[in-house]
Design an enzyme around this catalytic site. Sequence first.
Site, PDB file in Angstrom:
ATOM      1  N   GLY A 197      31.172  36.205  38.947  1.00  0.00           N
ATOM      2  CA  GLY A 197      30.227  36.727  39.922  1.00  0.00           C
ATOM      3  C   GLY A 197      29.025  35.823  40.102  1.00  0.00           C
TER       4      GLY A 197
ATOM      5  N   GLU B  20      42.318  38.997  52.106  1.00  0.00           N
ATOM      6  CA  GLU B  20      41.071  39.464  51.505  1.00  0.00           C
ATOM      7  C   GLU B  20      40.160  40.062  52.576  1.00  0.00           C
ATOM      8  OE1 GLU B  20      39.025  37.150  48.384  1.00  0.00           O
ATOM      9  OE2 GLU B  20      37.304  37.144  49.764  1.00  0.00           O
TER      10      GLU B  20
ATOM     11  N   GLN C 131      39.363  28.745  45.724  1.00  0.00           N
ATOM     12  CA  GLN C 131      38.331  28.721  46.747  1.00  0.00           C
ATOM     13  C   GLN C 131      38.919  28.003  47.959  1.00  0.00           C
ATOM     14  OE1 GLN C 131      35.884  29.789  48.579  1.00  0.00           O
ATOM     15  NE2 GLN C 131      34.549  29.867  46.774  1.00  0.00           N
TER      16      GLN C 131
ATOM     17  N   ASN D 156      37.864  25.914  31.778  1.00  0.00           N
ATOM     18  CA  ASN D 156      37.484  27.307  32.011  1.00  0.00           C
ATOM     19  C   ASN D 156      38.627  28.084  32.654  1.00  0.00           C
ATOM     20  OD1 ASN D 156      35.565  29.515  32.107  1.00  0.00           O
ATOM     21  ND2 ASN D 156      35.468  29.164  34.311  1.00  0.00           N
TER      22      ASN D 156
ATOM     23  N   THR E 156      36.411  42.574  48.336  1.00  0.00           N
ATOM     24  CA  THR E 156      35.403  41.829  47.595  1.00  0.00           C
ATOM     25  C   THR E 156      34.314  42.734  47.032  1.00  0.00           C
ATOM     26  OG1 THR E 156      34.076  41.388  49.567  1.00  0.00           O
ATOM     27  CG2 THR E 156      35.785  39.791  49.011  1.00  0.00           C
TER      28      THR E 156
ATOM     29  N   HIS F 278      38.044  43.522  43.564  1.00  0.00           N
ATOM     30  CA  HIS F 278      37.245  42.499  42.893  1.00  0.00           C
ATOM     31  C   HIS F 278      36.314  43.186  41.896  1.00  0.00           C
ATOM     32  CE1 HIS F 278      37.643  38.934  45.864  1.00  0.00           C
ATOM     33  NE2 HIS F 278      38.692  39.739  45.968  1.00  0.00           N
TER      34      HIS F 278
END
Length: 315
Positions: A123, A32, A193, A178, A63, A92
């Site tokens: 976001g 990333e 994460q 979720n 990102t 992203h």
Amino acid sequence: MGLSLSQLHEAQSALSAPLYADVAGDIGVSFEFFPPKTEKMEETLWSAIQTLAPLGPRFVSVTYGAGGSTRERTHQTVARIVRETGIPAAAHLTCVEATKDEIDQIARDYWDAGVRHIVALRGDPPRAGEKFASHPGGYENAAALTAGLKAIAPFEISVAAYPECHPDSADPQADLDNLKRKIDAGADRAITQFFFSPETFFRFRDAAAAAGIDAEIVPGIMPVSTFAATSRMAAMCNTDVPEWMARLFDGLEDHAAARQLVAATIAAELCRKLYAGGVRQFHFYTLNRAELAYAICHLLGKRPAKAGGTLEAAA
């Protein structure tokens, strides 16, 4: 989720042999980056991409700033990667500060530019400290965004997962629910994460499987650039920073080379333990620096491709 006999043997080998002696190099990696703000930062970014490209990443992602603040720079960076390299690029895309029509048009523009992979995210609020609120006429969350993207084109879609629970979630079960909604909406994988304990990932992987989530879950790895900056990021995303990490980085503020060696050792050991538990895909948050991610991949047996896998020098 229990380990197979072969995984138990691998775990035993990891403890009894030199830590990286028998790693087979059978891993997949992705990286990333964030879009550059200046010409100098752009040079740094493209140097990092050139360094990591020979490792044959599954994809690289770029990102999207809080509130969509880097929308144009993200698009330009992803489009350039597609145009000038052979690396699959993922953009992203968030729900923040845009209507559905605006986001749908961005997605179509990506598809027209050759981008086939989107990292779909709710976001962060455009202003720090505010609670998230969906934009009027916008997508309300990442699950809705994922479904909307799939209706536009057959994008490959990655979504976020939170081994230590998203700060806005009521509890871990709500967070898992979720995630399942995002997978059910069409997401192909979840990228976590960052975290610092392998047990954190394994517990989360088991809980996700128990919740009926059968999509690939890829651990996100954050090599520590500076301990203070990493601690600030961790506090924002509910990531636990072990006390022993503070002790290891204590006194290294003015010793960048030593700090980098410590950071590589910590992240590589985490990856080795994840490998021993059956993980074969890793996603690295590079912060536009290649050295740490490259060193960790090397320790895990990842080597440049014999042919291809290179990147033409950026113009």
